[in-house]
Design a protein around this motif. Sequence first.
Motif, mmCIF file in Angstrom:
data_model
loop_
_atom_site.group_PDB
_atom_site.id
_atom_site.type_symbol
_atom_site.label_atom_id
_atom_site.label_comp_id
_atom_site.label_asym_id
_atom_site.label_seq_id
_atom_site.Cartn_x
_atom_site.Cartn_y
_atom_site.Cartn_z
ATOM 1 N N THR A 61 0.828 -1.195 0.000
ATOM 2 C CA THR A 61 0.000 0.000 0.000
ATOM 3 C C THR A 61 0.870 1.256 0.000
ATOM 4 O OG1 THR A 61 -0.121 -0.072 2.428
ATOM 5 C CG2 THR A 61 -1.891 -1.152 1.211
ATOM 6 N N GLN A 64 -7.448 -1.713 -5.760
ATOM 7 C CA GLN A 64 -8.580 -1.104 -5.073
ATOM 8 C C GLN A 64 -9.781 -0.936 -6.004
ATOM 9 O OE1 GLN A 64 -5.816 0.548 -5.831
ATOM 10 N NE2 GLN A 64 -6.335 2.510 -6.767
ATOM 11 N N THR A 83 -1.456 -4.493 -4.964
ATOM 12 C CA THR A 83 -0.945 -3.165 -4.639
ATOM 13 C C THR A 83 -1.899 -2.106 -5.155
ATOM 14 O OG1 THR A 83 0.956 -1.679 -4.843
ATOM 15 C CG2 THR A 83 0.456 -3.047 -6.744
ATOM 16 N N LYS A 119 -2.954 2.258 4.272
ATOM 17 C CA LYS A 119 -2.890 0.906 4.812
ATOM 18 C C LYS A 119 -4.086 0.574 5.687
ATOM 19 C CE LYS A 119 0.272 2.647 8.376
ATOM 20 N NZ LYS A 119 1.645 2.560 8.918
ATOM 21 N N VAL A 166 -8.617 -2.498 2.063
ATOM 22 C CA VAL A 166 -7.579 -3.269 2.761
ATOM 23 C C VAL A 166 -8.230 -4.135 3.833
ATOM 24 C CG1 VAL A 166 -5.607 -3.088 4.335
ATOM 25 C CG2 VAL A 166 -5.685 -1.687 2.268
ATOM 26 N N GLN A 181 1.865 -7.414 4.813
ATOM 27 C CA GLN A 181 1.483 -6.069 4.407
ATOM 28 C C GLN A 181 2.685 -5.140 4.488
ATOM 29 O OE1 GLN A 181 -2.360 -4.971 5.774
ATOM 30 N NE2 GLN A 181 -2.083 -2.773 5.393
ATOM 31 N N ASN A 218 3.855 -1.222 3.631
ATOM 32 C CA ASN A 218 3.448 0.127 3.246
ATOM 33 C C ASN A 218 4.675 0.897 2.759
ATOM 34 O OD1 ASN A 218 1.148 2.113 3.254
ATOM 35 N ND2 ASN A 218 2.673 3.288 4.393
#
Length: 397
Positions: free
Chosen positions: A44, A181, A211, A216, A221, A237, A239
């Motif tokens: 992220t 996303q 990604t 985050k 997520v 995960q 970031n």
Amino acid sequence: MPLLPLSIPNDLDRYFYNREKDLKKLKNHLNAVNEDISEQILVTGLRGVGKTYLLKKLLKELPDNILVTYIDISKVYGSQRGKINEELIMHSLLNSMNNALMGDEKGSLRGIYNMIKDFLVKMSLKDYDFKEAGNILGIAVPETSDNYEKLSHFVMEFPQKVVDASEGEIKGFVIVVDEFQLLGELENPNSFFWLIRSYTQDQDNVSYIFTGSISKTSEIVEMINGGNGAFGGRMIQVNIDPFTREETGGYLKERVPEINFTEDGLERFYECTRGVPAIINSFCNTMSSGEIYNAETIKETFFQKMDQITVMWIKIWGTLNEKEKDILISLAQNGPQSWSELEKSVEFSRMTFTKYLDILKNKGIVAFGSGSKYEIADRMLEGWIKHKKEVDGYYPP
């Protein structure tokens, strides 16, 4: 005038800076496929922070015995004018996976590539009747144009079967899903993530990297890796943070030594860019070699050249419809707002408002921030919207 890249350059090594730890961490996780251990990873970070750059370099440096493939959901989304479904994603995944087999000069995977190439043609014609083949790599081939269940099974099984069929030549398959996303625009994104989870838990040599340009802690997520999400917190995960002030100074000194800053100038530059590499690069491209920039000249340059500096967001603004723009203008004008406050500030129905607010969240443009209020996710975008109103007398069309 200096010239820094505003998109992913062909020479990845030349502009790579200070992400060695992140790169090493990701390599270690992915190389585990050599030991029949597959890791699922979630990367992220803010838009423009360098996630795609980092992952492109990562894929380039993985050993030849790991096949790599990359799918950008934003391209699928754009090509379908914002209307995507699970079948389109499966088609794109399989096409991308098959492209990873093209470099097999020895021919051990060439037969698989040719079979899948023929299958992809039939998919594009909405004709999955492939009875003459029966199966590919032991996976039953879909026979009807509307059997998504069989199609998804075929695609999800494919990468592990390729590894198994290579007889040790290939040790793993890494699949990067960028701008994931936007999968939030599927009719039921939660079930899609659970589908992937159901296959990956039994595959020892297939690693997915999801990604996207999100924080985050965003809702998507939570959907994929939250406590009640498909992967239930089991994904690794990572970031990718913006550069710190010190890292920003080091980057400028290494990449554009011809630009000179006073201490307060560098401080103001960092406040404007927030350490986001894409914005740093676009800002530097508006500056002059040899000139000494203090806080005041940085401020002047920022407002004079804002359209050039915010080019990343201007491009994105051009892809939005009027209702999405209206929501963002309201947030820029009035600041963070609750759902009910924001809904009252626009002039369309509640159903329409909900639809486009969700789309903006899925695009990583609007975030649900502190105080249970919605806000523009990037201050640079917010600043540009306000600036256009102040300079032009109206908000950007």
